[in-house]
Every structure is written in structure tokens, then in C-alpha cells.
Motif scaffolding. Structure first.
Motif, mmCIF file in Angstrom:
data_model
loop_
_atom_site.group_PDB
_atom_site.id
_atom_site.type_symbol
_atom_site.label_atom_id
_atom_site.label_comp_id
_atom_site.label_asym_id
_atom_site.label_seq_id
_atom_site.Cartn_x
_atom_site.Cartn_y
_atom_site.Cartn_z
ATOM 1 N N SER A 68 0.816 -1.221 0.000
ATOM 2 C CA SER A 68 0.000 0.000 0.000
ATOM 3 C C SER A 68 0.848 1.269 0.000
ATOM 4 O O SER A 68 0.458 2.295 -0.566
ATOM 5 C CB SER A 68 -0.934 0.013 1.207
ATOM 6 N N ASN A 69 2.036 1.204 0.619
ATOM 7 C CA ASN A 69 2.902 2.389 0.681
ATOM 8 C C ASN A 69 3.335 2.873 -0.694
ATOM 9 O O ASN A 69 3.637 4.056 -0.886
ATOM 10 C CB ASN A 69 4.133 2.119 1.552
ATOM 11 N N GLU A 70 3.386 1.954 -1.658
ATOM 12 C CA GLU A 70 3.751 2.357 -3.029
ATOM 13 C C GLU A 70 2.726 3.340 -3.586
ATOM 14 O O GLU A 70 3.081 4.362 -4.175
ATOM 15 C CB GLU A 70 3.844 1.127 -3.937
ATOM 16 N N LEU A 71 1.448 3.000 -3.400
ATOM 17 C CA LEU A 71 0.391 3.882 -3.902
ATOM 18 C C LEU A 71 0.335 5.176 -3.096
ATOM 19 O O LEU A 71 0.193 6.269 -3.666
ATOM 20 C CB LEU A 71 -0.958 3.160 -3.834
ATOM 21 N N ILE A 72 0.464 5.060 -1.785
ATOM 22 C CA ILE A 72 0.417 6.242 -0.926
ATOM 23 C C ILE A 72 1.526 7.221 -1.301
ATOM 24 O O ILE A 72 1.302 8.436 -1.415
ATOM 25 C CB ILE A 72 0.527 5.832 0.557
ATOM 26 N N SER A 73 2.732 6.704 -1.516
ATOM 27 C CA SER A 73 3.873 7.553 -1.885
ATOM 28 C C SER A 73 3.677 8.176 -3.257
ATOM 29 O O SER A 73 4.008 9.356 -3.488
ATOM 30 C CB SER A 73 5.170 6.730 -1.865
ATOM 31 N N LEU A 74 3.136 7.396 -4.198
ATOM 32 C CA LEU A 74 2.895 7.888 -5.561
ATOM 33 C C LEU A 74 1.915 9.052 -5.554
ATOM 34 O O LEU A 74 2.139 10.075 -6.216
ATOM 35 C CB LEU A 74 2.356 6.737 -6.428
ATOM 36 N N ILE A 75 0.844 8.899 -4.793
ATOM 37 C CA ILE A 75 -0.183 9.941 -4.715
ATOM 38 C C ILE A 75 0.378 11.199 -4.054
ATOM 39 O O ILE A 75 0.135 12.325 -4.515
ATOM 40 C CB ILE A 75 -1.411 9.429 -3.915
ATOM 41 N N ARG A 76 1.142 11.016 -2.976
ATOM 42 C CA ARG A 76 1.702 12.180 -2.269
ATOM 43 C C ARG A 76 2.746 12.894 -3.133
ATOM 44 O O ARG A 76 2.760 14.130 -3.235
ATOM 45 C CB ARG A 76 2.341 11.731 -0.965
ATOM 46 N N ARG A 77 3.602 12.117 -3.774
ATOM 47 C CA ARG A 77 4.705 12.690 -4.549
ATOM 48 C C ARG A 77 4.220 13.432 -5.796
ATOM 49 O O ARG A 77 4.659 14.550 -6.086
ATOM 50 C CB ARG A 77 5.672 11.570 -4.958
ATOM 51 N N ASN A 78 3.296 12.831 -6.521
ATOM 52 C CA ASN A 78 2.871 13.398 -7.811
ATOM 53 C C ASN A 78 1.687 14.346 -7.716
ATOM 54 O O ASN A 78 1.540 15.248 -8.546
ATOM 55 C CB ASN A 78 2.529 12.277 -8.793
ATOM 56 N N LEU A 79 0.827 14.127 -6.718
ATOM 57 C CA LEU A 79 -0.402 14.929 -6.646
ATOM 58 C C LEU A 79 -0.485 15.800 -5.404
ATOM 59 O O LEU A 79 -1.383 16.646 -5.299
ATOM 60 C CB LEU A 79 -1.634 13.999 -6.694
ATOM 61 N N GLY A 80 0.424 15.587 -4.454
ATOM 62 C CA GLY A 80 0.391 16.394 -3.240
ATOM 63 C C GLY A 80 -0.786 16.079 -2.336
ATOM 64 O O GLY A 80 -1.191 16.907 -1.511
ATOM 65 N N LEU A 81 -1.349 14.883 -2.475
ATOM 66 C CA LEU A 81 -2.492 14.466 -1.661
ATOM 67 C C LEU A 81 -2.033 13.474 -0.602
ATOM 68 O O LEU A 81 -1.213 12.593 -0.873
ATOM 69 C CB LEU A 81 -3.572 13.812 -2.528
ATOM 70 N N ASN A 82 -2.578 13.615 0.592
ATOM 71 C CA ASN A 82 -2.226 12.729 1.701
ATOM 72 C C ASN A 82 -3.274 11.629 1.816
ATOM 73 O O ASN A 82 -4.364 11.854 2.342
ATOM 74 C CB ASN A 82 -2.139 13.526 3.003
ATOM 75 N N LEU A 83 -2.953 10.453 1.295
ATOM 76 C CA LEU A 83 -3.871 9.313 1.333
ATOM 77 C C LEU A 83 -3.698 8.582 2.658
ATOM 78 O O LEU A 83 -2.636 8.022 2.936
ATOM 79 C CB LEU A 83 -3.590 8.379 0.151
ATOM 80 N N LYS A 84 -4.746 8.596 3.455
ATOM 81 C CA LYS A 84 -4.686 8.016 4.799
ATOM 82 C C LYS A 84 -5.331 6.638 4.827
ATOM 83 O O LYS A 84 -6.425 6.445 4.296
ATOM 84 C CB LYS A 84 -5.395 8.934 5.791
ATOM 85 N N VAL A 85 -4.671 5.684 5.446
ATOM 86 C CA VAL A 85 -5.240 4.348 5.632
ATOM 87 C C VAL A 85 -6.092 4.361 6.898
ATOM 88 O O VAL A 85 -5.611 4.722 7.980
ATOM 89 C CB VAL A 85 -4.142 3.277 5.762
ATOM 90 N N VAL A 86 -7.363 3.974 6.751
ATOM 91 C CA VAL A 86 -8.294 4.012 7.875
ATOM 92 C C VAL A 86 -8.432 2.622 8.489
ATOM 93 O O VAL A 86 -8.683 1.641 7.779
ATOM 94 C CB VAL A 86 -9.686 4.512 7.417
ATOM 95 N N LYS A 87 -8.275 2.532 9.794
ATOM 96 C CA LYS A 87 -8.470 1.266 10.485
ATOM 97 C C LYS A 87 -9.933 0.841 10.390
ATOM 98 O O LYS A 87 -10.838 1.684 10.327
ATOM 99 C CB LYS A 87 -8.066 1.398 11.953
ATOM 100 N N GLY A 88 -10.174 -0.465 10.417
ATOM 101 C CA GLY A 88 -11.527 -0.980 10.293
ATOM 102 C C GLY A 88 -12.465 -0.444 11.344
ATOM 103 O O GLY A 88 -13.613 -0.055 11.053
ATOM 104 N N ILE A 89 -12.022 -0.386 12.585
ATOM 105 C CA ILE A 89 -12.884 0.080 13.668
ATOM 106 C C ILE A 89 -13.196 1.574 13.517
ATOM 107 O O ILE A 89 -14.292 2.036 13.861
ATOM 108 C CB ILE A 89 -12.251 -0.228 15.041
ATOM 109 N N ASP A 90 -12.241 2.342 12.959
ATOM 110 C CA ASP A 90 -12.485 3.766 12.713
ATOM 111 C C ASP A 90 -13.469 3.960 11.562
ATOM 112 O O ASP A 90 -14.304 4.868 11.589
ATOM 113 C CB ASP A 90 -11.166 4.483 12.401
ATOM 114 N N GLU A 91 -13.348 3.092 10.552
ATOM 115 C CA GLU A 91 -14.299 3.144 9.436
ATOM 116 C C GLU A 91 -15.710 2.882 9.941
ATOM 117 O O GLU A 91 -16.669 3.558 9.549
ATOM 118 C CB GLU A 91 -13.908 2.106 8.377
ATOM 119 N N ALA A 92 -15.868 1.913 10.834
ATOM 120 C CA ALA A 92 -17.179 1.610 11.411
ATOM 121 C C ALA A 92 -17.710 2.799 12.194
ATOM 122 O O ALA A 92 -18.895 3.158 12.087
ATOM 123 C CB ALA A 92 -17.066 0.383 12.316
ATOM 124 N N SER A 93 -16.852 3.439 12.984
ATOM 125 C CA SER A 93 -17.265 4.575 13.806
ATOM 126 C C SER A 93 -17.672 5.771 12.956
ATOM 127 O O SER A 93 -18.629 6.483 13.282
ATOM 128 C CB SER A 93 -16.137 4.975 14.762
#
Length: 483
Positions: free
Chosen positions: A92-117
Motif C-alpha cells: 500500500s505504501n507504493e500507492l500512498i507515496s505515488l499519490i503524495r509525490r505526484n499529486l500532493g495528496l495525503n492518502l490516509k489508511v483508515v483502520k476498520g474500527i475507525d471506518e465503522a465509527s
């Protein structure tokens, strides 16, 4: 605080973006929604969860397009969130780094329990009020549940079962024996305290099922948000949906873009709901993305202030020049004073007051047909915090405009209370509107003496008298102005 905010949700099957516009401190509406099928989880569940190069490229291209759209909408803030497929993927870090580096967007990975909340926060704030319920959000790779009691999220859980996961591991292979064994193991992770009569369904698969039920019933409203049904009454329909062939899915009113995973979604839904001992199902048109947005604007409580409705306030902010304060007061006072004649339960005061606040929304489109246009605003834009019965009643109170028959609002009859109640509420609203226009916001007092309603605080005016005569009274009584 940002006026416009984009929330991007990267799931296992689709990537979605919602654009929210604030109209005041806590009021907002959705300005746009966008969806692309990136299939991030495609082939991942048989390969240790790793995201394929093809899926990663699709996701990147989708982020490029979504950023461009958000920029065109002049969004001041962009939230990028990744759920099940991203948190399961070892790369997943490959995609996260690609998005941050090329688009300046911070892609956050959400934990399952946080997604539920976050789904729970959206349902708690934007559905009709309920004392207790459990949310279920079925995604491509996981299913999230949150338990709400007394307006608080008391527990949350994430299960490793989703539509794409089941499709690739079992449905595509026609391995029903393995499917049932897999589901039994998954349900062991469901806490024993997760029991409720009320379940709130979140996510595209479950909205599609509710939409299909609405079409099968020829339901009078089109909005799926807050549509409800008894689980037992639709259980057979959902069971048959899980067994249907792809070629037969259109007979169940399922749209083609849902053919690939709807049976899997229905199967998960039936399995989980049977474990929850659910009786009533409430459909949520909001979920994870709205939860992310609300968590930002409602910090730190993550709840709206008491007696605040974001849809009412947003409509007022956008389309009304004043708050109709005196119309609300006159309507409520008249309701209370005339109660010996109408005998209506006080619970309907809320719908009457809301109708009084929004009765002239259609004025922004012009004078002619104002009441009908206002009613249409309510049906199509009073989205949050109201049941379908409440929406239908508020729209009818406004749109009836004091007429004797339901007319075009006859289509809502199954959602409305007794016709006499509707007529009384519409009469009272129109009576209050006339007083507001012709009595220049005076503090009027009402008193019922036998069959005579006496109004003090303003002199009788010819136009007032004539306009009141035009309203169809639901009962026989006289109206007079006294000094």
C-alpha cells in the motif's frame, strides 16, 4: 473552516468522491458526487492482499481526475481515505507515496474500527432520531458495524468479509460449501452484545437492495435515504436475490453496474442480520464519507447542537430572505388554541413548525406555483434528520395551500396521517402566513370562545379578512379580530 470540502473514499471496488458545501457554521449540503470503479482489490484476495500494478495505475488515474474535479469546484480542503483493500495490502505504501509525490495528496489508511465509527457518526447525525440501532456497512473487502445507544457509539467492529472478497474466493468458483463455512467463521468475530431490533444499512450494495424494494412496491418517494421496511417482509426477496443468475438480476430491479457484486452483498446482509436479531431496517444514504466530513466540522463533540437540523438550516441559508419566525409562532399558537376543535396529537407540532419555516422556499423561483415549488424543495432537499413520513407530511402541508382535497399529494396517502389531520395542519399554516403578511409582525394573541377564534393585537384589515375566507376550514368556526 473550508467552504467547500472534497472527501475521497478509495474502497476495494470503487473510488468515490463527495463534495460538501457549508452554508453556515453547521449547515451543509452535497454539491456533487462522483464514482469510478478502480477495483483496487481485484485478484488481491488470492495473492496475499497485494495491489496489482494494473489496479494501482487505475487508482492513480482516478486520483488525478478527482483532484482536477475538486479544483474545478474550488474545494479548499481534500480528504483522501483508503479502506479495506489499502489496509490489507502489503504494498500500500507504493500507492500512498505515488499519490503524495505526484499529486500532493495525503492518502490516509483508515483502520476498520475507525471506518465503522465514521459510518456510525453519519447515521447518528443525519438519520431520523432513534434511541438505539446498529449500522452495517458492506464494502468490497470488509463489513463494518457500529452499535449506537442513547445518541452515542458504544461499540464498533470490522469483519473481514466483503462483496469483492466473496466474489473472487467463492461465487466465481461456485464454491457454496466453502462460502457457508467461511461465513460461519467470520460471524464468530461478531461480539455477542451486537443485538438490536433496528439496523441501519450503509453502502452501495445495501442501498441498491432498498432501491429495488422501493421499485417493487411502486413507492411514492425516490430518495432511498431513510427508507425503512420490516426485515421479515423482505427476507424472501433478498434470499431470492442471492440465488438469482446474473441474467435474472434485472427482474429484481437491480441496475447493471451492481450485477457483479449484488448477490454477494445480499448474502452478507442476510448472514449478519440473522445474527443481530433485527426486525426493522432503515436505509442510510450517508456513510463513511459523510462521517469523515462531520468529524471535521463538528469537532470535538461530533454531534450537532441540540434541536439543530442541518438540512433545514441549509435550505434557509440558501433560499430564504428571512427565518419566518412569526409564521412559526402564529402557527404554533393557533395549533394550541384550536386544539379543542382539531384534537391533533402535539407530536405533529414539529412538522407544522418545520413547514412554517420552509413554506416559501419556492419564492426563489418566482411567485407563480410558489407553494408547489416549496413542496418539491422539501421532497428533494430536506434530506437529513426526517423520516419519509415526516417529509411527505411537511411537503403536503405546504403544497396543499389550504385546499379541500389532497390533489396531487394523493400519491403520498400511504405515508400520511389521517386526511383531517393534514387538512387542519395545512389550514393552520396558511392562516399563519396570512397573519404574517397582513399584520406586520405584531404580537398577536389567540383565544377560542365556543366556536369563535378571537385574535387580539391587530386591527382587522380587509385583505386579511378576504384571504382568510379563501382558506377551506376543516371545521365550522368563526374568526374575528378584537381590540
Amino acid at each position: 473552516m473550508a467552504k467547500r470540502t472534497a472527501v475521497i473514499d478509495l474502497g476495494s471496488n470503487s473510488m468515490r468522491m463527495a463534495i460538501f458545501e457549508r452554508t453556515s457554521r453547521y449547515a451543509f449540503y452535497i454539491l456533487g458526487e462522483f464514482k469510478m470503479k478502480v477495483r483496487l482489490g481485484e485478484s488481491a484476495y488470492e495473492n496475499g492482499g497485494a495491489i496489482s500494478e494494473k489496479s494501482m495505475q487505475k487508482a492513480y488515474e482516478a486520483f488525478c481526475e478527482f483532484k482536477s474535479i475538486a479544483k474545478a469546484y474550488k474545494c479548499n480542503k481534500i480528504f483522501c481515505m483508503g479502506t479495506s483493500a489499502l489496509r490489507d495490502a502489503p504494498n500500500s505504501n507504493e500507492l500512498i507515496s505515488l499519490i503524495r509525490r505526484n499529486l500532493g495528496l495525503n492518502l490516509k489508511v483508515v483502520k476498520g474500527i475507525d471506518e465503522a465509527s465514521l459510518g456510525g457518526i453519519a447515521a447518528l447525525n443525519l438519520l431520523e432520531p432513534m434511541s438505539e440501532f446498529i449500522t452495517i456497512d458492506i464494502g468490497g473487502g470488509s463489513t463494518e458495524l457500529a452499535m449506537i445507544k442513547d445518541a452515542k457509539i458504544v461499540d464498533a467492529v470490522s469483519l473481514d468479509v466483503g462483496t469483492v472478497r466473496l466474489k473472487e474466493l467463492f461465487f466465481d468458483k461456485k464454491n457454496l460449501k466453502g462460502l457457508n463455512d467461511f461465513m460461519k467463521e467470520i460471524l464468530k468475530d461478531l461480539p455477542k452484545n451486537f443485538k438490536s431490533k433496528n439496523i441501519v444499512t450503509i453502502g452501495g450494495s445495501l442501498r441498491a437492495i432498498s432501491s429495488a424494494i422501493m421499485q417493487a412496491q411502486n413507492y411514492p418517494l425516490r430518495s432511498v435515504h431513510n427508507f425503512s421496511y420490516k426485515f421479515e417482509s423482505q427476507k424472501e426477496f433478498i434470499q431470492n436475490l442471492t440465488k438469482a443468475s446474473v441474467l435474472d438480476l434485472d427482474k429484481f430491479y437491480i441496475k447493471k453496474d451492481r450485477f457483479d457484486t449484488i448477490r454477494e452483498g445480499a448474502y452478507i446482509f442476510l448472514s449478519v442480520v440473522n445474527s443481530l436479531k433485527c426486525e426493522h431496517v432503515y436505509t442510510s444514504g450517508v456513510g463513511f464519507r459523510e462521517g469523515v466530513y462531520l468529524s471535521d466540522i463538528l469537532r470535538p463533540s461530533k454531534k450537532f447542537p441540540p434541536n439543530f437540523n442541518t438540512s433545514v438550516r441549509s435550505l434557509q441559508d440558501r433560499f430564504l430572505l428571512n427565518n419566518n419566525k412569526m409564521v412559526v409562532k402564529y402557527a404554533k399558537d393557533a395549533f394550541v388554541t384550536l386544539k379543542p376543535l382539531h384534537g391533533i396529537d402535539d407530536k405533529f407540532i414539529y412538522e407544522l413548525e418545520t413547514a412554517a419555516r420552509l413554506h416559501n422556499l419556492g419564492q426563489c423561483l418566482g411567485f407563480y406555483g410558489e407553494h408547489i415549488n416549496s413542496a418539491n424543495f422539501v421532497i428533494n432537499a430536506l434530506n437529513y434528520g426526517f423520516s419519509h413520513r415526516q417529509k411527505a407530511l411537511i411537503a403536503t402541508i405546504i403544497g396543499l395551500n389550504g385546499k379541500k382535497t389532497l390533489g396531487e399529494f394523493e400519491k403520498f396517502r400511504d405515508l400520511l396521517p389521517e386526511e383531517d389531520i393534514v387538512k387542519w395542519l395545512s389550514f393552520i399554516l396558511n392562516f399563519a402566513k396570512i397573519l404574517d403578511i397582513n399584520c406586520t409582525h405584531k404580537k398577536l394573541k389567540f383565544e377560542l370562545k365556543s366556536q369563535m377564534l378571537e385574535i387580539s393585537g391587530a386591527k382587522e384589515q380587509f385583505m386579511t379578512k378576504e384571504n382568510i375566507k379563501k382558506i377551506a376550514k376543516p371545521a365550522t368556526f368563526a374568526i374575528s379580530f378584537v381590540s
